[in-house]
Design a protein around this motif. Structure first.
Motif, PDB file in Angstrom:
ATOM      1  N   VAL A  44       0.844  -1.190   0.000  1.00 26.84           N
ATOM      2  CA  VAL A  44       0.000   0.000   0.000  1.00 26.84           C
ATOM      3  C   VAL A  44       0.878   1.238   0.000  1.00 26.84           C
ATOM      4  O   VAL A  44       1.899   1.300   0.708  1.00 26.84           O
ATOM      5  N   TYR A  45       0.492   2.228  -0.791  1.00 28.73           N
ATOM      6  CA  TYR A  45       1.121   3.546  -0.768  1.00 28.73           C
ATOM      7  C   TYR A  45       0.588   4.293   0.454  1.00 28.73           C
ATOM      8  O   TYR A  45      -0.594   4.633   0.535  1.00 28.73           O
ATOM      9  N   PHE A  46       1.464   4.516   1.418  1.00 31.08           N
ATOM     10  CA  PHE A  46       1.070   5.023   2.729  1.00 31.08           C
ATOM     11  C   PHE A  46       0.364   6.378   2.636  1.00 31.08           C
ATOM     12  O   PHE A  46      -0.575   6.663   3.371  1.00 31.08           O
ATOM     13  N   ASN A  47       0.794   7.234   1.722  1.00 29.94           N
ATOM     14  CA  ASN A  47       0.245   8.583   1.614  1.00 29.94           C
ATOM     15  C   ASN A  47      -1.193   8.588   1.107  1.00 29.94           C
ATOM     16  O   ASN A  47      -1.956   9.492   1.402  1.00 29.94           O
ATOM     17  N   GLY A  68       7.618  13.193  -6.923  1.00 28.86           N
ATOM     18  CA  GLY A  68       7.872  14.531  -6.435  1.00 28.86           C
ATOM     19  C   GLY A  68       7.593  14.756  -4.982  1.00 28.86           C
ATOM     20  O   GLY A  68       7.625  15.890  -4.506  1.00 28.86           O
ATOM     21  N   ASP A  69       7.311  13.710  -4.197  1.00 26.31           N
ATOM     22  CA  ASP A  69       7.028  13.875  -2.776  1.00 26.31           C
ATOM     23  C   ASP A  69       7.551  12.656  -2.028  1.00 26.31           C
ATOM     24  O   ASP A  69       7.721  11.573  -2.601  1.00 26.31           O
ATOM     25  N   THR A  70       7.814  12.827  -0.741  1.00 26.77           N
ATOM     26  CA  THR A  70       8.264  11.710   0.081  1.00 26.77           C
ATOM     27  C   THR A  70       7.195  10.622   0.097  1.00 26.77           C
ATOM     28  O   THR A  70       6.009  10.897   0.284  1.00 26.77           O
ATOM     29  N   ALA A  71       7.612   9.378  -0.098  1.00 27.18           N
ATOM     30  CA  ALA A  71       6.671   8.261  -0.162  1.00 27.18           C
ATOM     31  C   ALA A  71       7.071   7.184   0.848  1.00 27.18           C
ATOM     32  O   ALA A  71       8.253   6.938   1.089  1.00 27.18           O
ATOM     33  N   VAL A  72       6.051   6.543   1.419  1.00 23.24           N
ATOM     34  CA  VAL A  72       6.252   5.398   2.293  1.00 23.24           C
ATOM     35  C   VAL A  72       5.399   4.252   1.770  1.00 23.24           C
ATOM     36  O   VAL A  72       4.188   4.416   1.556  1.00 23.24           O
ATOM     37  N   LEU A  73       6.028   3.123   1.524  1.00 23.32           N
ATOM     38  CA  LEU A  73       5.309   1.928   1.105  1.00 23.32           C
ATOM     39  C   LEU A  73       5.216   0.962   2.272  1.00 23.32           C
ATOM     40  O   LEU A  73       6.200   0.726   2.982  1.00 23.32           O
ATOM     41  N   VAL A  74       4.017   0.387   2.464  1.00 24.96           N
ATOM     42  CA  VAL A  74       3.765  -0.545   3.544  1.00 24.96           C
ATOM     43  C   VAL A  74       3.580  -1.934   2.956  1.00 24.96           C
ATOM     44  O   VAL A  74       2.690  -2.156   2.131  1.00 24.96           O
TER      45      VAL A  74
END
Length: 812
Positions: A44-47, A68-74
């Motif tokens: 899942v894309y955290f954002n 273009g933005d900080t991303a967190v993958l779960v």
């Protein structure tokens, strides 16, 4: 070779061409801790959790995310989770091979937003080591944005009108205890949690689930790291230093080792009592773990802590009053104070997972505390009125005396505490239900030898003056051996009726029994969370979670609640009780194209069977009986995000009112009429508490940063000692403090020196900190002085003045 392997590069090229302007592509494989490829992993894309995919039967995945933005993958699968942070650029492709990590704590989720359905939040810890704070401990520094703390020398805190004894602390599911005889912040040693070993910090200020123990106010739940590679680091400053080494593997053994040293002598030399301060605090802490096989793990945690505080007081000069009526107290001391606190803790846990949806855990621990509090101090004092007329020759000098006398404080107090604990916890996932249960049995042995007295002599007369005999102001004498067993258990269920992230309800019950007062408690608790499917005009989902909680919380007495002012121990003291009702909102949003989180909680706590207490510095003195009822109500608001890009900041604001009605605090007025006091402020009643940690960097150079830490707390109540009618009738001045720090990145992997000795250093930071930048004289308590007419005068005990600190942080 499978068709998916053949077409994967072609698919990547198509994704690149189609999304080059707005999206980035991430692809790779997912493996477990044993290196095996895992299928059906949820990614899942955290954002924006509407963006997601899953791994195929070969463990491959491919996902397009906004660039273009900080991303967190779960990455999650059957109780295993992994979180990956990256900075994707639009139009680019990234390969990311992921290893799923086992979640050894008995919770389903550990990251902030994954726990948004609970009344417990995960505190971001990535940058908190740079918070300028006199405690020198990053965990305590960040906690001050979530709790009430008006003493920079102390690690103790109050939450929503509770005292320091009402807060639960867990490390890897072990309950943590602290010394009981500490009177002041300058005597405190190191808090148990070691930041260098921590992977996750969760905190709840109320309304927490039944699985958490029997306290009235809060829960601090800490999980230590489980390293898979070597890491080490060291810090050094004027206030002490630390060193840690962590290492491990995915399938075998891992270990953590940390040592800390602290001395706050530099800070104590700025207090208004002059003398020779000799504080020495250190601890050594270690954890070793074994992945026995895919289904079982074993962990051993140990800690030894030593706190030694020696003080030879010499003199003190304190003034108080208004411009045209200034009083001054001058005291000259003889004697010394020697306090020693030695604590040891050992725990072992074994976790067995018979299936992906079931886990069982056994825990055993032992805690021992040896506490010595000895002092014999004589003070000769002179109390007088200061000349405030600048035209007089004796301006700013005592023009006439109000009292001259001597006091002597003596104590030989020894405490030996042993706590042995055996427990079991488990979880099972059954469809839409997530069951959790646990039970613990605990043996406690407390041996207390109290010998303490105070003598006050004013103008040659012992106070209180009777005209017939010499009296001593206060005498405390008792010898106690208290051995007991304590049992508790809980059962709770989290029900997700729609099998999605829209609605959750957690309900459970907790029970306890203590052999001293033979009291059985039952405390049902319930929490609900709703994430509505609201959408904006641009079709993006409004990321908000609404929450509510209602529950009963009991706090059985430990030992201090049993002992009253005179030292008498009352074994009939019952549990203190509280009903919590909360409404909350957890909102994630974007501002300036950056992520922010806003959390607010509206709370009301009805308190009954309360044991009243007074606070002297950090010493809590109980009345030794269930004499009061009361309430606490207010609102908490917290904001976290990048006010400045790539620099996390925190802002918090709390509004509180807490009152209590104490039996027997009525008095007769001059006309002989009985006056009832009714509801009066509790000792922790603080209307406004504001905290902010702000970070910024120099323009064009993110390696040079500034860190600003600001705290404000309105005045706490206080009153003259041994006077029930005027108890908590006055207010200490507001607590105002600004600490600022400047840090520079001297070395990292991208800025290596040519010498091989620097090749293994991951980062090297240097910083300068200014504590109490504005030089505000904050008051922690008051020294009360009587003259022969029994008139009392209050003189403030100030906290630390402005100090400069240098600090180095190195990571390997």
């Amino acid at each position: 070779m499978s068709l998916k392997r053949i077409f994967l590069p072609f698919l990547l090229l198509l994704c690149y061409a189609a999304g080059a302007q707005n999206t980035a592509t991430v692809y790779g494989t997912v493996r477990d801790e044993y290196g095996e490829l895992v299928s059906n992993v949820n990614i899942v894309y955290f954002n924006n959790q509407a963006i997601g995919t899953s791994s195929n039967e070969k463990g491959y995945y491919l996902l397009e995310i906004p660039g273009g933005d900080t991303a967190v993958l779960v990455f999650s699968y059957a109780g295993k989770t992994s979180f990956k942070k990256l900075y994707p650029e639009a139009g680019k492709t990234y390969k990311m091979n992921v290893e799923l990590l086992l979640e050894y704590e008995l919770t389903e989720f550990v990251i902030t937003d994954s726990r948004r359905n609970e009344f417990i939040m995960t505190i971001p810890i990535e940058q908190i080591e740079y918070i300028p704070d006199p405690s020198g401990d990053p965990i305590i520094a960040i906690l001050k944005k979530y709790v009430t703390s008006n003493n920079e020398l102390s690690a103790q805190y109050s939450v929503r009108g509770g005292n320091f004894d009402e807060n639960l602390v867990y490390v890897n599911d072990f309950e943590i205890y602290r010394p009981l005889l500490v009177r002041s912040g300058q005597q405190e040693g190191l808090p148990f949690p070691n930041y260098d070993l921590v992977s996750n910090i969760s905190f709840s200020a109320g309304g927490f689930e039944a699985r958490f123990g029997d306290k009235l106010s809060s829960v601090l739940d800490i999980q230590y790291k489980k390293p898979t590679s070597f890491e080490a680091g060291a810090t050094a400053s004027f206030l002490g230093g630390s060193f840690h080494v962590n290492n491990g593997s995915d399938t075998g053994m891992y270990y953590l080792l940390g040592a800390r040293y602290k001395t706050n002598q530099y800070l104590l030399n700025s207090l208004n009592t002059q003398g020779e301060y000799q504080p020495v605090f250190y601890d050594v802490q270690g954890l070793i773990g074994f992945h026995l096989n895919k289904k079982s793990d074993l962990e051993i945690l140990g800690n030894f802590s030593s706190s030694s505080y020696t003080f030879f007081p010499q003199s003190r000069v304190t003034s108080t009053g208004v411009v045209n009526n200034v009083l001054r107290l001058e005291v000259f001391f003889d004697g010394q104070e020697v306090n020693r606190f030695m604590t040891g803790f050992g725990g072992i846990s074994y976790q067995y997972r018979p299936s992906n949806s079931t886990g069982l855990k056994l825990l055993a621990s032992a805690y021992r505390s040896l506490e010595d509090e000895t002092f014999d101090v004589i003070g000769d004092y002179w109390l007088g009125v200061v000349e405030s007329n600048q035209g007089e020759e004796d301006f700013n000098e005592i023009k006439y005396a109000l009292g001259v006398g001597t006091f002597q404080n003596f104590a030989r107090n020894y405490l030996d505490v042993t706590v042995l604990n055996l427990g079991h916890e488990g979880y099972a996932e059954r469809g839409a239900h997530y069951l959790r249960w646990g039970a613990r049995a605990q043996f406690e042995s407390i041996q207390d030898d109290l010998k303490e007295w105070e003598m006050v002599d004013s103008a040659g007369y012992s106070i209180p003056y009777t005209g017939e005999e010499v009296t001593i102001s206060e005498v405390f004498r008792s010898e106690v051996l208290l051995e007991s067993f304590r049992y508790n258990a809980y059962l709770q269920d989290t029900w997700t009726p729609y099998r999605n992230d829209v609605f959750f309800i957690t309900y459970g019950i907790r029970s306890s029994y203590w052999t001293v007062n033979n009291e059985v408690t039952l405390t049902p608790r319930m929490q609900m969370a709703w994430k509505p499917e609201w959408y904006r005009e641009d079709s993006s989902r409004v990321d908000i979670v609404w929450k509510a909680a209602l529950g009963l919380y009991n706090q059985p007495p430990f030992y201090r609640e049993l002992r009253d002012y005179s030292g008498f121990v009352n074994p009939a003291v019952r549990s203190q009780k509280s009903v919590h009702a909360l409404l909350a909102a957890d909102y994630n949003f974007k501002a300036w194209n950056r992520d922010f989180k806003f959390v607010t909680e509206l709370f009301y706590k009805y308190l009954y069977d309360i044991v009243p207490y007074d606070i002297e510095n950090v010493r809590v003195r109980y009345y030794g009986d269930n004499l009061a009822k009361g309430y606490a109500a207010g609102i908490d608001m917290r904001l976290h995000g990048e006010i400045v890009e790539d620099a996390d900041s925190w802002v918090s604001l709390s509004i509180l009112q807490t009152r209590e009605n104490v039996e027997g605090d009525s008095t007769f007025n001059s006309e002989g009429v009985l006056i009832e006091r009714g509801n009066i402020p509790r000792p922790t009643d603080q209307l406004v508490n504001f905290g902010m940690f702000f970070q910024d960097y120099f323009p064009g150079n993110k390696n040079l940063k500034v860190h600003l830490n600001f705290l404000f707390g309105s005045g706490l109540p206080f009153g003259p000692p041994q006077n029930q009618y005027y108890r908590n009738s006055f207010r200490i001045p507001p607590y105002r403090r600004v600490d600022i720090g400047f840090s520079a990145l001297l070395l990292d992997k991208n800025r290596q020196k040519g010498d091989k000795m620097w090749s293994n250093i991951e980062s090297l930071w240097a910083g300068i900190e200014v504590f109490n930048l504005l030089g505000v004289q904050n008051t922690i308590s008051y020294l009360w002085v009587k003259d022969i007419n029994n008139t009392q005068y209050a003189f403030p005990n100030y906290l630390t003045d402005r100090r400069i600190n240098l600090r180095l942080i190195m990571k390997i």
